[in-house]
Design a protein around this motif. Structure first.
Motif, mmCIF file in Angstrom:
data_model
loop_
_atom_site.group_PDB
_atom_site.id
_atom_site.type_symbol
_atom_site.label_atom_id
_atom_site.label_comp_id
_atom_site.label_asym_id
_atom_site.label_seq_id
_atom_site.Cartn_x
_atom_site.Cartn_y
_atom_site.Cartn_z
ATOM 1 N N LYS A 232 0.792 -1.143 0.248
ATOM 2 C CA LYS A 232 0.021 0.173 -0.146
ATOM 3 C C LYS A 232 0.790 1.066 0.449
ATOM 4 O O LYS A 232 2.198 1.195 0.324
ATOM 5 C CB LYS A 232 -1.026 -0.152 1.086
ATOM 6 N N LYS A 233 0.106 2.252 -0.638
ATOM 7 C CA LYS A 233 1.088 3.332 -0.920
ATOM 8 C C LYS A 233 0.626 4.226 0.800
ATOM 9 O O LYS A 233 -0.187 3.875 0.845
ATOM 10 C CB LYS A 233 0.886 4.669 -1.541
ATOM 11 N N LYS A 234 1.699 5.101 1.110
ATOM 12 C CA LYS A 234 1.364 5.902 2.285
ATOM 13 C C LYS A 234 2.055 7.299 1.973
ATOM 14 O O LYS A 234 3.097 7.247 1.422
ATOM 15 C CB LYS A 234 2.092 5.333 3.823
ATOM 16 N N GLU A 235 1.539 8.643 2.435
ATOM 17 C CA GLU A 235 2.275 9.390 2.648
ATOM 18 C C GLU A 235 3.260 10.006 3.171
ATOM 19 O O GLU A 235 2.885 9.641 4.351
ATOM 20 C CB GLU A 235 0.689 10.564 2.388
#
Length: 120
Positions: free
Chosen positions: A19-22
């Motif tokens: 998953k992408k996280k900011e």
């Protein structure tokens, strides 16, 4: 027991995909005559790791061997797209900083022309 030369393909999903996280970066802008520091922020994505639900899958006495990893596919696609994402975000931050500088400069010039010594 399977006959010699025969294969059985088992397709399954195991766990969660990456998953992408900011990740946010704030850079201070030091403007002359400003009592408070203004910031320009940038938010860049970072790819996390996926988690496997099971270490392996076994059917009878046969342990299933992976043929492909969707996590690797997702990570390689993200790696290929990242330079464009970075360029877009840096451009956005530079434009934002330039607009803040322009706004501040026009206020300072207006204050100088009108004789007001208060810098915004």
């Amino acid at each position: 027991m399977p006959a010699a030369g025969t294969d059985c393909l088992v397709i399954y999903e195991n766990g969660q995909s990456p998953k992408k996280k900011e990740v946010r970066y704030d850079f201070p802008l030091f403007l002359v005559g400003v009592n408070k520091v203004k910031y320009v922020g940038m938010a860049l994505p970072e790819m996390g790791d996926g988690t496997a639900a099971l270490p392996y899958v076994q059917v009878d006495q046969y342990r299933i061997q992976p043929m492909a990893s969707m996590s690797k596919v997702i990570q390689s696609e993200f790696k290929a797209e990242y330079p464009a994402i970075l360029a877009r975000e840096v451009t956005r931050a530079v434009v934002k900083a330039a607009s803040q500088l322009y706004r501040h400069t026009t206020k300072v010039i207006k204050a100088a022309v009108t004789g007001s010594l208060d810098c915004p």
